[in-house]
Design a protein around this motif. Structure first.
Motif, PDB file in Angstrom:
ATOM      1  N   VAL A   1      38.838  41.330  28.175  1.00 42.55           N
ATOM      2  CA  VAL A   1      39.147  41.466  29.606  1.00 42.55           C
ATOM      3  C   VAL A   1      37.859  41.707  30.401  1.00 42.55           C
ATOM      4  N   ARG A   2      37.050  42.626  29.932  1.00 47.33           N
ATOM      5  CA  ARG A   2      35.794  42.964  30.612  1.00 47.33           C
ATOM      6  C   ARG A   2      34.831  41.770  30.607  1.00 47.33           C
TER       7      ARG A   2
ATOM      8  N   LYS B   1      35.911  38.920  32.946  1.00 44.01           N
ATOM      9  CA  LYS B   1      35.710  39.274  34.357  1.00 44.01           C
ATOM     10  C   LYS B   1      34.226  39.228  34.730  1.00 44.01           C
ATOM     11  N   GLN B   2      33.382  39.801  33.891  1.00 44.61           N
ATOM     12  CA  GLN B   2      31.953  39.849  34.176  1.00 44.61           C
ATOM     13  C   GLN B   2      31.293  38.474  34.109  1.00 44.61           C
TER      14      GLN B   2
ATOM     15  N   ARG C   1      34.387  35.571  35.884  1.00 41.23           N
ATOM     16  CA  ARG C   1      35.195  35.968  37.045  1.00 41.23           C
ATOM     17  C   ARG C   1      36.666  35.579  36.878  1.00 41.23           C
TER      18      ARG C   1
ATOM     19  N   THR D   1      40.291  37.055  35.549  1.00 37.58           N
ATOM     20  CA  THR D   1      40.992  38.307  35.319  1.00 37.58           C
ATOM     21  C   THR D   1      42.275  38.076  34.554  1.00 37.58           C
ATOM     22  N   ILE D   2      42.446  38.827  33.463  1.00 35.92           N
ATOM     23  CA  ILE D   2      43.683  38.801  32.682  1.00 35.92           C
ATOM     24  C   ILE D   2      44.119  40.241  32.461  1.00 35.92           C
TER      25      ILE D   2
ATOM     26  N   GLU E   1      45.060  43.650  30.603  1.00 41.35           N
ATOM     27  CA  GLU E   1      44.602  44.404  29.430  1.00 41.35           C
ATOM     28  C   GLU E   1      45.790  45.034  28.732  1.00 41.35           C
TER      29      GLU E   1
END
Length: 94
Positions: free
Chosen positions: A80-81, A84-85, A88, A90-91, A93
């Motif tokens: 997840v992190r 996103k990082q 970009r 998002t799912i 957690e």
């Protein structure tokens, strides 16, 4: 339940599906009777995997490569992190 590994683990494991697709599309292998069984098994597994994906998370990937175009909907904190990082994306957690 969701994917527990890292982004590199996830994308590395998708290369197996790439190899399977290459085998399914191979003219050299198309004459083997076992290919029909393989196609059926892959279709069943793909149907189960597709419902786990958020489709079109990576729209620049080829449409026919849906397994690389989508991403799992749920994952552990590391994936997840990293998604996103780095991307970009998002799912959820788990």
């Amino acid at each position: 339940m969701g994917y527990r590994g890292s982004a590199s683990d996830y994308f590395n494991e998708l290369t197996s599906r790439d190899s399977i697709e290459a085998a399914l599309q191979s003219e050299q292998l198309s004459g083997y009777a076992e290919m029909a069984d393989l196609e059926e098994q892959v279709a069943q597994i793909d149907a189960r995997f597709r419902v786990l994906l958020r489709p079109d998370a990576f729209p620049r990937m080829a449409v026919e490569d849906w397994w690389t175009r989508g991403i799992v909907r749920f994952a552990g904190p590391k994936l997840v992190r990293e998604l996103k990082q780095t991307y970009r994306v998002t799912i959820a957690e788990i």
